[in-house]
Design a protein around this motif. Sequence first.
Motif, PDB file in Angstrom:
ATOM      1  N   TRP A   1       0.828  -1.207   0.000  1.00 58.70           N
ATOM      2  CA  TRP A   1       0.000   0.000   0.000  1.00 58.70           C
ATOM      3  C   TRP A   1       0.858   1.250   0.000  1.00 58.70           C
ATOM      4  CZ3 TRP A   1      -5.375   1.085   2.037  1.00 58.70           C
ATOM      5  CH2 TRP A   1      -6.255   0.035   1.709  1.00 58.70           C
ATOM      6  N   THR A   2       0.395   2.262  -0.742  1.00 55.76           N
ATOM      7  CA  THR A   2       0.969   3.600  -0.707  1.00 55.76           C
ATOM      8  C   THR A   2      -0.160   4.579  -0.397  1.00 55.76           C
ATOM      9  OG1 THR A   2       0.577   4.026  -3.070  1.00 55.76           O
ATOM     10  CG2 THR A   2       2.641   2.918  -2.462  1.00 55.76           C
ATOM     11  N   TRP A   3       0.174   5.862  -0.354  1.00 57.73           N
ATOM     12  CA  TRP A   3      -0.880   6.848  -0.093  1.00 57.73           C
ATOM     13  C   TRP A   3      -1.882   6.895  -1.238  1.00 57.73           C
ATOM     14  CZ3 TRP A   3      -1.935  11.032  -3.192  1.00 57.73           C
ATOM     15  CH2 TRP A   3      -0.969  11.389  -4.131  1.00 57.73           C
ATOM     16  N   VAL A   4      -1.425   6.545  -2.451  1.00 53.84           N
ATOM     17  CA  VAL A   4      -2.353   6.487  -3.585  1.00 53.84           C
ATOM     18  C   VAL A   4      -3.346   5.346  -3.398  1.00 53.84           C
ATOM     19  CG1 VAL A   4      -2.548   6.161  -6.074  1.00 53.84           C
ATOM     20  CG2 VAL A   4      -0.663   7.517  -5.140  1.00 53.84           C
ATOM     21  N   THR A   5      -2.863   4.196  -2.944  1.00 52.69           N
ATOM     22  CA  THR A   5      -3.753   3.068  -2.654  1.00 52.69           C
ATOM     23  C   THR A   5      -4.783   3.451  -1.612  1.00 52.69           C
ATOM     24  OG1 THR A   5      -1.819   1.642  -2.992  1.00 52.69           O
ATOM     25  CG2 THR A   5      -3.817   0.602  -2.143  1.00 52.69           C
ATOM     26  N   ALA A   6      -4.320   4.124  -0.564  1.00 51.37           N
ATOM     27  CA  ALA A   6      -5.233   4.535   0.506  1.00 51.37           C
ATOM     28  C   ALA A   6      -6.275   5.523  -0.014  1.00 51.37           C
ATOM     29  CB  ALA A   6      -4.428   5.162   1.650  1.00 51.37           C
ATOM     30  N   LEU A   7      -5.847   6.468  -0.839  1.00 50.77           N
ATOM     31  CA  LEU A   7      -6.774   7.459  -1.380  1.00 50.77           C
ATOM     32  C   LEU A   7      -7.812   6.797  -2.286  1.00 50.77           C
ATOM     33  CD1 LEU A   7      -7.679  10.373  -1.815  1.00 50.77           C
ATOM     34  CD2 LEU A   7      -5.943  10.579  -3.612  1.00 50.77           C
ATOM     35  N   CYS A   8      -7.352   5.908  -3.170  1.00 51.94           N
ATOM     36  CA  CYS A   8      -8.285   5.229  -4.071  1.00 51.94           C
ATOM     37  C   CYS A   8      -9.243   4.327  -3.302  1.00 51.94           C
ATOM     38  CB  CYS A   8      -7.508   4.417  -5.109  1.00 51.94           C
ATOM     39  SG  CYS A   8      -6.649   5.433  -6.343  1.00 51.94           S
TER      40      CYS A   8
END
Length: 223
Positions: A166-173
């Motif tokens: 997970w990255t912050w993009v994964t969390a946002l999506c």
Amino acid sequence: MFFCKNSFSAALVLLALIAVSMLMTFVTSKVLTTTVLKGVSSSFVLELPPYRKPKFFRLIGDTIREKVIFVLFRAVIVAAPAGLIIWVLANINVADTTLLSRIAQLLDPIGQFIGLDGVMLLAFILGFPANEIVIPIALMAYLSTNQMGDYSSLESLKTILVDNGWTWVTALCTCIFSMFHFPCSTTLLTIWKETRSVKWTLMSLFTPLLVGIIVCALINAIF
């Protein structure tokens, strides 16, 4: 876990998500008005019940009937079969890999396209009976366990997620997709009972899902 250092920043993130939700509501309404709802007159009628002093025993009876019995009915009709399917997927191994993990691997390219992964996409699909089980299903797949579990703290949850890519993009999506993906089974059942229309029930299923896919794909492509 991925964006907030304090309650103030958490409030700003929540406000931003609400703003995105409202914006997409207006955009979707405009699109539907100029396409499938073109020429269809709309109205809103709100009937207010008469105000009177509540009757204690009637209140208790109505609460038991509408809350307790409804929840139990939902558990028997929807959640129990879904739980059985999840259990089977998590306990049957194929080439030393559970069916749950195998399906998640197959869905991974689609999940990656919209900024998620195969596990989260499968968790959203299997969470159709009740959205509350999405995260437990994802943890079951990430941790390769044969039963749904929970996390001891937000820090431990973040560690599990980061260890699984997970990255912050994964969390946002994930946040965006959780707002826009298809309604749960109970909501769709209510829509069908109110409209008696397969068309509008399917519209209620696929319209938010399509919005979620488009928005998440754009975010993933940009970042």
